[in-house]
Design a protein around this motif. Structure first.
Motif, PDB file in Angstrom:
ATOM      1  N   ARG A  13       0.571  -1.564   0.243  1.00 62.51           N
ATOM      2  CA  ARG A  13      -0.263   0.019   0.390  1.00 62.51           C
ATOM      3  C   ARG A  13       0.689   1.268   0.342  1.00 62.51           C
ATOM      4  N   VAL A  14       0.940   1.853  -0.847  1.00 67.20           N
ATOM      5  CA  VAL A  14       1.506   2.915  -1.080  1.00 67.20           C
ATOM      6  C   VAL A  14       0.564   4.511  -1.387  1.00 67.20           C
ATOM      7  N   ILE A  15       1.836   5.804  -1.013  1.00 71.00           N
ATOM      8  CA  ILE A  15       0.778   6.678  -1.511  1.00 71.00           C
ATOM      9  C   ILE A  15       0.102   6.677  -3.299  1.00 71.00           C
ATOM     10  N   ASP A  16      -0.570   7.195  -3.515  1.00 68.84           N
ATOM     11  CA  ASP A  16      -1.357   6.879  -5.028  1.00 68.84           C
ATOM     12  C   ASP A  16       0.233   7.926  -6.225  1.00 68.84           C
ATOM     13  N   TYR A  17      -0.272   6.755  -6.992  1.00 71.07           N
ATOM     14  CA  TYR A  17       1.057   7.909  -8.028  1.00 71.07           C
ATOM     15  C   TYR A  17       0.408   9.151  -8.639  1.00 71.07           C
ATOM     16  N   ALA A  18      -0.779   9.549  -8.172  1.00 75.00           N
ATOM     17  CA  ALA A  18      -1.076  10.524  -8.681  1.00 75.00           C
ATOM     18  C   ALA A  18      -1.166  11.974  -8.612  1.00 75.00           C
ATOM     19  N   SER A  70       0.874  -9.024   2.052  1.00 75.83           N
ATOM     20  CA  SER A  70       1.064  -7.259   2.636  1.00 75.83           C
ATOM     21  C   SER A  70       1.299  -7.228   3.859  1.00 75.83           C
ATOM     22  N   ALA A  71       2.111  -6.089   3.969  1.00 78.52           N
ATOM     23  CA  ALA A  71       2.389  -5.612   5.521  1.00 78.52           C
ATOM     24  C   ALA A  71       2.785  -4.371   5.879  1.00 78.52           C
ATOM     25  N   GLY A  72       1.836  -4.485   6.397  1.00 82.06           N
ATOM     26  CA  GLY A  72       1.575  -2.559   6.829  1.00 82.06           C
ATOM     27  C   GLY A  72       1.011  -2.700   8.288  1.00 82.06           C
ATOM     28  N   GLY A  73       0.283  -1.121   8.714  1.00 80.76           N
ATOM     29  CA  GLY A  73      -0.851  -1.311   9.477  1.00 80.76           C
ATOM     30  C   GLY A  73      -2.135  -1.656   9.740  1.00 80.76           C
ATOM     31  N   PRO A  74      -2.802  -0.966  10.179  1.00 80.65           N
ATOM     32  CA  PRO A  74      -4.445  -1.308   9.794  1.00 80.65           C
ATOM     33  C   PRO A  74      -5.280  -1.501   8.471  1.00 80.65           C
ATOM     34  N   LYS A  75      -4.540  -0.074   7.947  1.00 84.97           N
ATOM     35  CA  LYS A  75      -5.183  -0.175   6.548  1.00 84.97           C
ATOM     36  C   LYS A  75      -4.890  -1.068   5.260  1.00 84.97           C
ATOM     37  N   THR A  76      -3.649  -1.770   6.444  1.00 80.30           N
ATOM     38  CA  THR A  76      -3.262  -2.782   4.605  1.00 80.30           C
ATOM     39  C   THR A  76      -4.339  -3.472   3.945  1.00 80.30           C
ATOM     40  N   PRO A  97       3.554  -2.084  12.055  1.00 76.48           N
ATOM     41  CA  PRO A  97       2.746  -0.815  12.629  1.00 76.48           C
ATOM     42  C   PRO A  97       3.615   0.904  11.282  1.00 76.48           C
ATOM     43  N   ASP A  98       2.429   1.514  11.865  1.00 76.94           N
ATOM     44  CA  ASP A  98       2.821   2.501  10.515  1.00 76.94           C
ATOM     45  C   ASP A  98       4.184   3.037  11.629  1.00 76.94           C
ATOM     46  N   SER A  99       5.067   3.959  10.073  1.00 80.21           N
ATOM     47  CA  SER A  99       5.963   4.382  10.688  1.00 80.21           C
ATOM     48  C   SER A  99       6.573   5.620   9.612  1.00 80.21           C
ATOM     49  N   ASP A 100       7.207   6.434  10.022  1.00 80.09           N
ATOM     50  CA  ASP A 100       7.315   7.181   8.938  1.00 80.09           C
ATOM     51  C   ASP A 100       8.480   6.772   7.890  1.00 80.09           C
ATOM     52  N   ALA A 101       9.549   5.946   8.704  1.00 81.15           N
ATOM     53  CA  ALA A 101      10.626   5.495   7.784  1.00 81.15           C
ATOM     54  C   ALA A 101       9.691   4.516   6.509  1.00 81.15           C
ATOM     55  N   GLY A 102       8.265   4.739   6.128  1.00 83.86           N
ATOM     56  CA  GLY A 102       8.127   4.334   5.154  1.00 83.86           C
ATOM     57  C   GLY A 102       8.255   2.595   5.157  1.00 83.86           C
ATOM     58  N   GLY A 103       7.798   1.712   6.225  1.00 85.14           N
ATOM     59  CA  GLY A 103       7.810   0.402   6.154  1.00 85.14           C
ATOM     60  C   GLY A 103       8.395  -0.367   6.047  1.00 85.14           C
ATOM     61  N   LEU A 104       8.525  -1.892   6.017  1.00 84.23           N
ATOM     62  CA  LEU A 104       9.531  -2.418   6.276  1.00 84.23           C
ATOM     63  C   LEU A 104      10.849  -2.593   5.495  1.00 84.23           C
ATOM     64  N   GLU A 105      12.097  -2.518   5.700  1.00 91.66           N
ATOM     65  CA  GLU A 105      13.475  -2.804   4.908  1.00 91.66           C
ATOM     66  C   GLU A 105      13.360  -3.903   3.744  1.00 91.66           C
ATOM     67  N   LYS A 215      -5.682 -12.640   9.356  1.00 92.16           N
ATOM     68  CA  LYS A 215      -3.014 -11.457  10.050  1.00 92.16           C
ATOM     69  C   LYS A 215      -2.807 -12.526  10.695  1.00 92.16           C
ATOM     70  N   LYS A 216      -1.438 -11.964  10.267  1.00 94.18           N
ATOM     71  CA  LYS A 216      -0.506 -12.812  10.891  1.00 94.18           C
ATOM     72  C   LYS A 216       0.746 -11.663  11.844  1.00 94.18           C
ATOM     73  N   THR A 217       1.873 -12.314  11.860  1.00 95.93           N
ATOM     74  CA  THR A 217       3.490 -11.203  12.375  1.00 95.93           C
ATOM     75  C   THR A 217       4.291 -11.883  11.992  1.00 95.93           C
ATOM     76  N   LEU A 218       5.216 -11.085  11.952  1.00 96.40           N
ATOM     77  CA  LEU A 218       6.122 -11.325  11.538  1.00 96.40           C
ATOM     78  C   LEU A 218       7.438 -12.645  12.008  1.00 96.40           C
ATOM     79  N   ALA A 219       6.660 -12.500  13.351  1.00 93.23           N
ATOM     80  CA  ALA A 219       6.865 -13.714  14.402  1.00 93.23           C
ATOM     81  C   ALA A 219       6.308 -14.772  13.418  1.00 93.23           C
ATOM     82  N   ASP A 220       5.395 -14.773  13.187  1.00 93.21           N
ATOM     83  CA  ASP A 220       5.035 -16.643  12.810  1.00 93.21           C
ATOM     84  C   ASP A 220       5.912 -16.647  11.714  1.00 93.21           C
ATOM     85  N   PHE A 221       7.169 -15.875  11.225  1.00 96.31           N
ATOM     86  CA  PHE A 221       7.490 -16.591  10.082  1.00 96.31           C
ATOM     87  C   PHE A 221       8.938 -16.130  10.253  1.00 96.31           C
TER      88      PHE A 221
END
Lengths: 262, 350
Positions: A13-18, A70-76, A97-105, A215-221
């Motif tokens: 989920r990203v900011i719309d391209y336009a 997809s990985a991300g916050g509640p709106k994912t 959790p959502d963060s300013d840093a723009g998601g997982l690396e 719903k899953k978490t990173l720890a599941d993997f």
């Protein structure tokens, strides 16, 4: 090897391209609150391609199932519903959790996907060639490296040749296209020319609401959100001022000479 | 506290003995000795590709020693010899093996990883070309490193600048990985001298990883014109050209008159006016020529991402409100089917 295709389609989920993104006041990232988001355009292509493989007549391998993730916050969940409305059978939402840093690396995402591939017995992963927010273009290649699978990046044509999973992929390289042949399992990243994604119809959007979304978490993997890169700052690019307009072609030529471009 | 005091006293004494030696110099050179970069060079049919020069330019910006790496069919006599003449390369590691000729990442990545480990490099750099984009992330994953892609500036040995959001934001990022794996934007790193060097060519390790992928064929757009990525002048057509015939009729003579490379907007490519490989923008090529002249291009953000670092931008468009005019140094509002041929004629006479 069984004869079915079990496809994993990771989406973001990203900011719309336009939309022109705005830098936040603290210069730590891009303002995301209240900004229109949508499915990363390259990920739409990968879902579309997975669905088209299922629909293609005479394909030597049947598509058993298509898992969107997809990985991300509640709106994912929104983008996962879109993916299912386009034809994915089920979805995993990895809660991060959502963060300013723009998601997982990308490396973290690749490790997470490696875990999913193993647990879900996936034999084809289709990803977008890049997310239009981070513009890194790494995840697919990293995943293929971790799995030791063949990879084809920037695919513009995918063709499954036989029931043993021989696959021919044409992809874009500098100066033209190149065709490669390999066998499943593999990782493919999609380029714009691969297909024209469909619009989800209203009945399909309704049906997608009934499809399973787990719903899953990173720890599941067995993965942690480890950050290797530290954002020092995010700034506006240097502004470029338009130099104004000229009346005619002669004016253009003399202005270009003045600027030293001719 | 005492040892600190002693140190500074000693240092002060030393600087009196060697007054010409600035205090920070020994540390700087010690750092430079620790820095060693492997520049991954791209070759095709034994010929070094231009993108390789950007990798070397960036490696030189970092400081420290720079080693080139090249692999393919008989590269020691061809591409490696060519690379050895490049100024600033200390050594060229070459692996002669047909298996790497096509640069397929399945066997090239393990090859590179082996050589990176053997050489103990602190930085691995390749150009952000199709080859680098496909190969380096795989290498980074095998080294368990988070790659930094498409950088436009080096701030220090671990801090890099890269555009995100199609160039609408500029990110400064610090890597905490012990090996830095980086791809660089070609237009941001230039000025490598291809003559005057005399690097030693040495054999690289060859792990002979199995090739999982078979190369079938390629179809490259043939052109006599300069290469889009490195041309000093670029002429670009957009949706306003209306058809492939018109694109060729109007744009090609202009490109010829200027000795320019041809580019196209995504709209023009999607409509089939021009080949995909000519697309300029976020998802196509990034260019930064001396002159970027575009006709019938509106200037969507994805397009601007690929060209706004050009020195001079000129635009011809019939819509005076098109966003392209906000970045163009010279704008002409008018019908491109009149203006471009007129411009071509006048350039030919000049």
């Amino acid at each position: 090897m069984s004869t079915g295709l079990r496809i994993l389609v990771p989406v973001k989920r990203v900011i719309d391209y336009a939309i022109k993104p705005r830098i936040n006041k603290t210069q730590t990232g891009v303002e995301t609150a209240g900004v229109k988001h949508s499915l990363n355009p390259f990920d739409e292509l990968s879902i579309e391609e997975a669905v088209r493989l299922r629909e293609r007549k005479g394909l030597p391998m049947k598509v058993e199932n298509i898992l969107a993730l997809s990985a991300g916050g509640p709106k994912t969940g929104d983008v996962l519903r879109t993916a299912m409305a386009m034809g994915a059978d089920r979805a995993f939402h990895i809660d991060v959790p959502d963060s300013d840093a723009g998601g997982l690396e990308p490396l973290t995402v690749a490790k997470m996907l490696q875990g999913v591939v193993k647990k879900e017995n996936i034999n084809l992963v289709m990803l977008g060639k890049q997310a239009i927010d981070g513009d890194q273009g790494q995840t697919g290649q990293m995943l293929a490296g971790l799995l030791g699978w063949p990879q084809v990046t920037q695919a513009s044509k995918v063709d499954i040749k036989d029931e043993k999973g021989t696959i021919e992929v044409t992809h874009e390289v500098d100066g033209g296209v190149e065709t490669l042949k390999t066998t499943l399992p593999m990782v493919i990243t999609t380029d714009l020319r691969l297909n024209e994604p469909r619009y989800a119809s209203l009945p399909n959007i309704m049906k997608a609401k009934k499809k399973p979304l787990e719903k899953k978490t990173l720890a599941d993997f067995g993965v942690e959100d480890q950050r290797r890169l530290k954002t020092l700052k995010v700034t506006e690019p240097p502004p470029r001022q338009g130099g104004g307009k000229v009346e005619d072609v002669d004016g253009m030529i003399s202005k270009l000479k003045e600027l030293g471009a001719l | 506290m005492f040892p600190i005091a002693r140190n500074s006293v000693l240092r002060a004494a030393r600087s009196q003995i060697f007054p010409s030696r600035a205090l920070n110099q020994p540390t700087a050179s010690a750092l430079a000795r620790l820095l060693s970069t492997l520049a991954v060079l791209e070759q095709r049919n034994g010929k070094l590709q231009n993108s390789s020069l950007a990798a070397i330019a960036a490696a030189q910006k970092l400081g420290g020693s720079v080693t080139g790496f090249v692999a393919g069919s008989g590269v020691k006599a061809s591409a490696a010899a060519e690379a050895a003449k490049i100024k600033g390369l200390e050594k060229v590691v070459a692996v002669d093996n047909d298996a790497y000729e096509k640069g397929l990442p399945e066997n090239y990545a393990p090859l590179l990883v082996e050589n990176v480990k053997n050489g103990g490099y602190s930085h691995v750099i390749a150009a952000h070309s199709a080859f680098g984009k496909s190969l380096l992330p795989r290498v980074a994953a095998l080294l368990d490193v988070q790659q930094v892609s498409d950088i436009t500036k080096i701030e220090s040995e671990d801090t890099f600048v890269r555009p995100i959001y199609a160039g609408n934001a500029i990110l400064t990022v610090q890597s905490t990985d012990s090996t830095k794996v980086i791809t660089v934007r070609g237009t941001a790193f230039q000025g490598t001298e291809t003559e005057g060097g005399s690097a030693e060519i040495v054999d690289g390790a060859d792990p002979n990883a199995p090739a999982q992928v078979e190369w079938v064929s390629e179809e490259l757009a043939k052109s006599e014109r300069p290469d889009l990525g490195t041309a000093s002048r670029v002429v670009t057509g957009g949706r306003g050209l209306k058809s492939k015939e018109e694109f060729d009729r109007v744009m090609l003579p202009l490109a010829d008159a200027l000795g320019a490379a041809i580019g196209a907007s995504r709209a023009a490519v999607d409509s089939g006016f021009a080949d995909n490989s000519l697309q300029v923008g976020q998802t196509g090529k990034n260019v930064a020529p001396e002159l970027y002249l575009c006709a019938g291009v509106s200037g969507a953000i994805q397009h601007l991402a690929g060209m706004k670092d050009s020195k001079v931008i000129a635009a011809i468009n019939k819509d005076g409100d098109a966003p392209i005019f906000q970045v163009a140094d010279v704008g002409l509002v008018g019908d491109l089917f009149d203006k471009v041929p007129e411009l071509t004629e006048k350039l030919k006479q000049a």
